[in-house]
Design a protein around this motif. Sequence first.
Motif, mmCIF file in Angstrom:
data_model
loop_
_atom_site.group_PDB
_atom_site.id
_atom_site.type_symbol
_atom_site.label_atom_id
_atom_site.label_comp_id
_atom_site.label_asym_id
_atom_site.label_seq_id
_atom_site.Cartn_x
_atom_site.Cartn_y
_atom_site.Cartn_z
ATOM 1 N N ALA A 130 75.326 45.603 17.327
ATOM 2 C CA ALA A 130 74.971 46.252 16.151
ATOM 3 C C ALA A 130 75.171 45.755 14.780
ATOM 4 O O ALA A 130 74.650 45.432 13.665
ATOM 5 C CB ALA A 130 75.981 47.414 16.030
ATOM 6 N N LYS A 131 76.460 44.652 14.813
ATOM 7 C CA LYS A 131 76.830 43.983 13.683
ATOM 8 C C LYS A 131 75.648 42.997 13.155
ATOM 9 O O LYS A 131 75.301 42.675 12.310
ATOM 10 C CB LYS A 131 77.902 43.157 13.922
ATOM 11 N N ALA A 132 75.062 42.282 14.528
ATOM 12 C CA ALA A 132 73.818 41.445 14.111
ATOM 13 C C ALA A 132 72.731 42.086 13.577
ATOM 14 O O ALA A 132 72.178 41.303 12.577
ATOM 15 C CB ALA A 132 73.717 40.523 15.492
ATOM 16 N N ASP A 164 63.170 24.614 13.916
ATOM 17 C CA ASP A 164 61.783 24.790 13.046
ATOM 18 C C ASP A 164 62.173 24.906 11.699
ATOM 19 O O ASP A 164 63.040 25.763 11.274
ATOM 20 C CB ASP A 164 61.019 26.043 13.586
ATOM 21 N N LYS A 165 61.999 23.805 10.846
ATOM 22 C CA LYS A 165 62.330 23.701 9.487
ATOM 23 C C LYS A 165 61.726 24.977 8.621
ATOM 24 O O LYS A 165 62.033 25.137 7.513
ATOM 25 C CB LYS A 165 61.803 22.568 8.932
ATOM 26 N N ASN A 166 60.658 25.395 9.083
ATOM 27 C CA ASN A 166 60.039 26.745 8.397
ATOM 28 C C ASN A 166 60.927 27.989 8.681
ATOM 29 O O ASN A 166 60.360 29.144 8.104
ATOM 30 C CB ASN A 166 58.504 26.777 8.693
ATOM 31 N N GLN A 167 61.985 28.093 9.693
ATOM 32 C CA GLN A 167 62.599 29.334 9.734
ATOM 33 C C GLN A 167 64.149 29.081 9.450
ATOM 34 O O GLN A 167 64.550 28.044 9.229
ATOM 35 C CB GLN A 167 62.536 29.473 11.312
ATOM 36 N N ARG A 168 64.762 30.399 8.986
ATOM 37 C CA ARG A 168 66.108 30.332 8.594
ATOM 38 C C ARG A 168 67.120 29.832 9.727
ATOM 39 O O ARG A 168 66.526 30.163 10.675
ATOM 40 C CB ARG A 168 66.386 31.735 8.065
ATOM 41 N N THR A 169 67.919 29.212 9.309
ATOM 42 C CA THR A 169 68.911 28.647 10.333
ATOM 43 C C THR A 169 70.505 29.309 9.998
ATOM 44 O O THR A 169 70.849 29.042 8.897
ATOM 45 C CB THR A 169 69.063 27.109 10.405
ATOM 46 N N LYS A 217 71.368 34.439 17.857
ATOM 47 C CA LYS A 217 70.586 33.648 18.839
ATOM 48 C C LYS A 217 69.702 34.253 19.931
ATOM 49 O O LYS A 217 68.503 33.957 20.053
ATOM 50 C CB LYS A 217 71.589 32.633 19.470
ATOM 51 N N SER A 218 70.649 35.202 20.392
ATOM 52 C CA SER A 218 69.832 36.053 21.553
ATOM 53 C C SER A 218 68.801 36.747 20.818
ATOM 54 O O SER A 218 67.843 37.339 21.680
ATOM 55 C CB SER A 218 70.898 36.860 22.285
ATOM 56 N N LEU A 219 68.568 36.964 19.635
ATOM 57 C CA LEU A 219 67.572 37.781 19.147
ATOM 58 C C LEU A 219 66.685 37.001 18.405
ATOM 59 O O LEU A 219 65.818 37.370 17.893
ATOM 60 C CB LEU A 219 68.120 38.544 17.770
ATOM 61 N N GLY A 220 66.687 35.546 19.153
ATOM 62 C CA GLY A 220 65.659 34.699 18.806
ATOM 63 C C GLY A 220 65.769 34.066 17.169
ATOM 64 O O GLY A 220 64.857 33.266 16.787
ATOM 65 N N LYS A 221 66.922 34.115 16.856
ATOM 66 C CA LYS A 221 67.271 33.453 15.434
ATOM 67 C C LYS A 221 67.803 31.846 15.485
ATOM 68 O O LYS A 221 68.401 31.658 16.559
ATOM 69 C CB LYS A 221 68.090 34.098 14.490
ATOM 70 N N GLN A 222 67.517 31.118 14.726
ATOM 71 C CA GLN A 222 68.242 29.641 14.867
ATOM 72 C C GLN A 222 69.522 29.642 14.371
ATOM 73 O O GLN A 222 69.859 30.083 13.334
ATOM 74 C CB GLN A 222 67.139 28.785 14.200
ATOM 75 N N ILE A 223 70.217 28.895 15.322
ATOM 76 C CA ILE A 223 71.505 28.904 14.915
ATOM 77 C C ILE A 223 72.115 27.502 14.956
ATOM 78 O O ILE A 223 71.637 26.592 15.840
ATOM 79 C CB ILE A 223 72.558 29.776 15.688
ATOM 80 N N ILE A 224 73.132 26.761 14.230
ATOM 81 C CA ILE A 224 73.920 25.787 14.605
ATOM 82 C C ILE A 224 75.369 26.006 14.613
ATOM 83 O O ILE A 224 75.921 26.572 13.796
ATOM 84 C CB ILE A 224 73.889 24.742 13.417
ATOM 85 N N ASP A 225 75.976 25.961 16.039
ATOM 86 C CA ASP A 225 77.146 26.234 16.234
ATOM 87 C C ASP A 225 78.149 25.032 16.110
ATOM 88 O O ASP A 225 78.414 24.324 16.968
ATOM 89 C CB ASP A 225 77.585 26.695 17.649
ATOM 90 N N LEU A 226 78.651 24.895 14.877
ATOM 91 C CA LEU A 226 79.358 23.634 14.734
ATOM 92 C C LEU A 226 80.756 23.425 15.448
ATOM 93 O O LEU A 226 80.914 22.462 15.868
ATOM 94 C CB LEU A 226 79.740 23.474 12.971
ATOM 95 N N GLU A 227 81.443 24.546 15.580
ATOM 96 C CA GLU A 227 82.728 24.609 16.098
ATOM 97 C C GLU A 227 82.364 24.376 17.716
ATOM 98 O O GLU A 227 83.320 23.812 18.225
ATOM 99 C CB GLU A 227 83.190 26.170 16.052
#
Length: 206
Positions: free
Chosen positions: A185-187, A60-65, A14-24
Amino acid sequence: MTGSGKTKILHQLKSLGKQIIDLEDLAQHQGSSYGTLGKLIQPTQEQFENNLALALSALDKNQRTWVEDESLTIGKRSVPNPFWHQMRNAPVINIEVPLIERIRNLVVEYGKLDKEFLIESTQRIGKRLGPEQTRDAIIAIRENRMEDFIRLVLVYYDKTYQSGLTKRNKENVFSIELESANIAAKAERILDFTGTLTSLVKHSAE
């Protein structure tokens, strides 16, 4: 796998600008028998679904989540079926982290918790863990041998996780070894890996 730092990696993405859903986070539970981990009381099912719907509406539905591979139930809350089925059909990145690192992560996470809470949580999975392992795990908790306790319960959780993977379409499961203990590094490694996969898919379609 349990202890691999999935949630931290998710938020690093998320900090790298990627979309996430944190269900937990939405469910206020970490998904295992030990999942409350001192968190607040879980929201109602209706509130959980409303929170999820709100989070989804912002995407954004056009981006990976990116989403953690959760079970249908997170504590006492259930992932709505449409979203659950979408998760089950999505590609899975199976991150493989050295066992010793996973144990260290969980010792830090569980070591600060009340021993009676840990014992009660261990007893809840006693039938699946087995009588001897349950007994040994509880003794380890009482004697403050947290590494031994973690090793014992990881056997159960690893079997459960691997069993879940076998039920997925194997063509949708991609494994990656993450040897660095650094979350950033993992991300980055995961993003590089998935970028390669995307390139391969595009290449094969041409």
